[in-house]
Design a protein around this motif. Sequence first.
Motif, short mmCIF file in Angstrom:
data_model
loop_
_atom_site.label_atom_id
_atom_site.label_comp_id
_atom_site.label_asym_id
_atom_site.label_seq_id
_atom_site.Cartn_x
_atom_site.Cartn_y
_atom_site.Cartn_z
N SER A 119 4.94 1.04 -5.33
CA SER A 119 4.36 2.22 -5.79
C SER A 119 5.93 2.71 -6.82
CB SER A 119 5.14 3.56 -5.09
OG SER A 119 6.51 3.62 -4.22
N GLY A 120 6.00 3.69 -7.47
CA GLY A 120 6.85 4.64 -8.05
C GLY A 120 7.93 5.78 -7.91
N CYS A 121 8.99 6.35 -9.08
CA CYS A 121 9.70 7.09 -8.39
C CYS A 121 8.40 8.83 -9.04
CB CYS A 121 10.92 7.44 -9.27
SG CYS A 121 12.03 6.43 -8.80
N GLY A 272 12.20 10.52 -4.50
CA GLY A 272 10.17 9.90 -4.22
C GLY A 272 9.87 9.33 -5.06
N VAL A 273 9.16 8.89 -3.77
CA VAL A 273 7.57 7.65 -3.74
C VAL A 273 6.24 8.45 -4.39
CG1 VAL A 273 6.53 5.83 -3.14
CG2 VAL A 273 9.34 6.27 -2.26
N LYS A 274 5.82 7.23 -5.31
CA LYS A 274 4.63 7.60 -5.83
C LYS A 274 4.22 6.82 -6.59
CE LYS A 274 2.15 11.45 -8.58
NZ LYS A 274 2.54 12.41 -10.15
N ILE A 285 -12.47 5.95 -3.41
CA ILE A 285 -11.27 5.76 -2.17
C ILE A 285 -10.87 6.69 -2.19
CG2 ILE A 285 -9.29 3.81 -3.43
CD1 ILE A 285 -10.48 2.11 -2.79
N GLU A 286 -10.24 6.48 -0.94
CA GLU A 286 -10.04 7.85 -0.60
C GLU A 286 -8.30 7.51 -0.61
OE1 GLU A 286 -11.94 10.00 2.98
OE2 GLU A 286 -11.43 7.87 3.67
N THR A 287 -7.44 8.48 -1.06
CA THR A 287 -5.86 8.56 -1.17
C THR A 287 -5.53 10.10 -0.42
OG1 THR A 287 -5.93 9.50 -3.13
CG2 THR A 287 -5.99 7.20 -3.41
N ASN A 288 -4.07 9.69 -0.31
CA ASN A 288 -3.38 10.94 0.39
C ASN A 288 -2.91 11.55 -0.97
OD1 ASN A 288 -1.16 9.02 -0.10
ND2 ASN A 288 -0.64 8.54 1.86
N ARG A 289 -1.60 12.53 -0.77
CA ARG A 289 -0.47 13.16 -1.16
C ARG A 289 -0.53 12.42 -2.25
NH1 ARG A 289 4.16 14.64 -0.66
NH2 ARG A 289 4.52 13.69 1.90
N ILE A 290 -0.01 11.15 -1.73
CA ILE A 290 1.15 10.78 -3.16
C ILE A 290 0.48 9.26 -3.58
CG2 ILE A 290 3.42 11.60 -1.59
CD1 ILE A 290 3.40 8.69 -0.89
N ASP A 312 3.72 -0.73 -0.08
CA ASP A 312 4.01 1.26 -0.74
C ASP A 312 2.90 1.55 -0.87
OD1 ASP A 312 6.59 0.56 -0.68
OD2 ASP A 312 7.26 0.72 -2.75
N CYS A 313 1.64 0.39 -2.06
CA CYS A 313 0.56 1.24 -1.81
C CYS A 313 -0.56 1.34 -0.85
CB CYS A 313 -0.19 1.00 -3.18
SG CYS A 313 -0.77 -0.97 -2.85
N ALA A 314 -0.10 1.28 0.13
CA ALA A 314 -1.47 1.62 1.37
C ALA A 314 -1.02 2.77 2.16
CB ALA A 314 -1.36 0.10 2.37
N GLY A 315 -1.53 3.79 2.36
CA GLY A 315 -1.68 4.73 3.37
C GLY A 315 -2.26 4.59 4.59
N TYR A 316 -0.99 4.03 5.97
CA TYR A 316 -1.54 4.05 6.97
C TYR A 316 -1.13 4.76 8.05
CZ TYR A 316 -2.67 1.23 11.33
OH TYR A 316 -3.18 1.44 12.94
N GLU A 317 -1.54 6.01 8.64
CA GLU A 317 -1.24 7.24 9.12
C GLU A 317 -1.25 6.66 10.50
OE1 GLU A 317 -3.08 10.61 8.80
OE2 GLU A 317 -1.69 12.17 9.55
N LEU A 318 -0.02 7.07 11.00
CA LEU A 318 0.56 5.82 12.43
C LEU A 318 0.64 7.53 13.55
CD1 LEU A 318 4.63 5.12 11.72
CD2 LEU A 318 2.59 3.71 11.98
N GLY A 319 0.51 8.81 13.30
CA GLY A 319 0.11 9.72 13.71
C GLY A 319 0.83 10.98 13.80
N GLU A 320 0.24 12.09 14.20
CA GLU A 320 1.51 13.56 13.89
C GLU A 320 1.96 14.34 12.53
OE1 GLU A 320 4.05 12.76 16.92
OE2 GLU A 320 2.99 12.51 18.45
N GLY A 321 1.39 12.83 11.39
CA GLY A 321 1.44 13.32 9.94
C GLY A 321 2.60 12.14 9.85
#
Length: 432
Positions: A119-121, A272-274, A285-290, A312-321
């Motif tokens: 990821s970057g800033c 910040g991270v993006k 490919i599905e992505t989240n807000r970052i 960093d480029c993988a979005g793995y949701e742990l639950g409860e946001g």
Amino acid sequence: MKIVIVGGGAGGLELATYLGNKLGRKGRAEIVLIDQNQTHLWKPLLHEVAAGSLDAEVDSLSYRAHAAAHGFVFKLGRFSSVDREKRCISLAPVTDADGFEVLPQRSEPYDQLVIAIGSGCNDFNTPGVAQFAQFLEGPQQAERFHKQLVNHFIQLNRKLIDEPTRTLSIAIVGGGATGVELSAELFNARHLFALYGLKRVTNEHLRVTLLEAGPRLVPALAEQVSEAVRSELTKLGADIRLNTQVARAEKNAFVTASGETVKADMMLWAAGVKVPDFIADIEGIETNRINQILVRPTLQTTTDDAIYAIGDCAGYELGEGRWVPPRAQSAHQMASLAGRNIVRGLQGKPLKEFKYRDHGSLVSLSQYTAIGVLMGNLGKGQSLNVRGWLARMVYISLYRMHQIALHGWFKASLLVVADKINHIVKPRLKLH
Ligand SMILES: Cc1cc2nc3c(=O)[nH]c(=O)nc-3n(C[C@H](O)[C@H](O)[C@H](O)COP(=O)(O)OP(=O)(O)OC[C@H]3O[C@@H](n4cnc5c(N)ncnc54)[C@H](O)[C@@H]3O)c2cc1C
């Protein structure tokens, strides 16, 4: 079977090494690692490169040499898109600093793809930041910051003869680990510059201002850790401004939301991270807000069994946001599971599920101290606040674990010895 890994960072290089040793060497699969750079430097060391406490040239690892020793192929290239139907990725042309085209635009076919580009800033589109501030996203940026720092110190040391009240102002936006660790490294660099001849510059001449939008530093860590970090940095001489949102950047200044102008000779954005925007444009490919690529528990992407994403480029949701945090330990854990799953897939075995284990977090305040929280081995939900020598040892061991994953115990131990020798024979600060 051809497995292509894009991004040779904390996660991607460990994965390429594992798969190269396990499959590539035995001819059971072709393993290809692609990175936009020719050398690897573990990203959590970047603030040390920026301050000069670490020489990137000494600590970098050549992808090509490492690939030759570990059964995979390295290709230089900047990943720009994926054609999922044709199972092929596009690589943008590679040009050098003089504009010479080293490699043209190419495509690279795959049977299995692992995206590990980090990821970057995130400048949150704050006006002027991209134009006037620097970022610490890679070794080149860290080295550029360092060269400017050396030149500013040399200039200030000369100017103090006639103007004894002159200062060097460095403003850092973002009170996370990067901003906090770099602030401490800058005071250590000042001390070492004085040892190596730039004696007129004292801590009074170095103004480090840390601007944080939230109410405390290192918000990912416990409140008492934030307070301890704030207190240590204040003792060193840093000016900590909490609840201070930056509204825009200008040449040599950040302007806050309340209209205050924070002047600076050097400006760094470390908030910040993006994940780069092109990832969100990849079809299917599905992505989240970052822009993190959404993955299933197997670490395959939510829409394509042939594509994994780790780090960093993988979005793995742990639950409860809550999401797996963008940290080196997450990249390491994901690389381990993705490697095992790719091997299991080839053997026709069912894939394992990812379980994130938070072992705690530490921030290192240069040679002064380290502070943080250790978790995981102390029983359910228990954590231990650590500080000083023990915290510093655990912090350093994170990098050593990365070296062990890449080189094995024996070579990693030799590297520790080499570091000790370098510490004796080389200056303690990179001076050019
Ligand atoms: C200054 C700093 C200090 C940090 N300190 C800590 C710490 O103390 N503890 C901790 O756990 N984490 C820390 N982190 C976070 C940690 O560095 C990252 O979470 C970790 O490196 C992520 O690993 P990764 O493999 O996902 O990505 P990275 O390690 O960032 O690697 C990504 C790789 O992909 C390559 N790449 C990028 N884009 C492309 C492209 N388009 N084509 C080809 N290659 C590409 C890059 O060159 C790089 O080699 C820190 C980060 C920074 C910046």
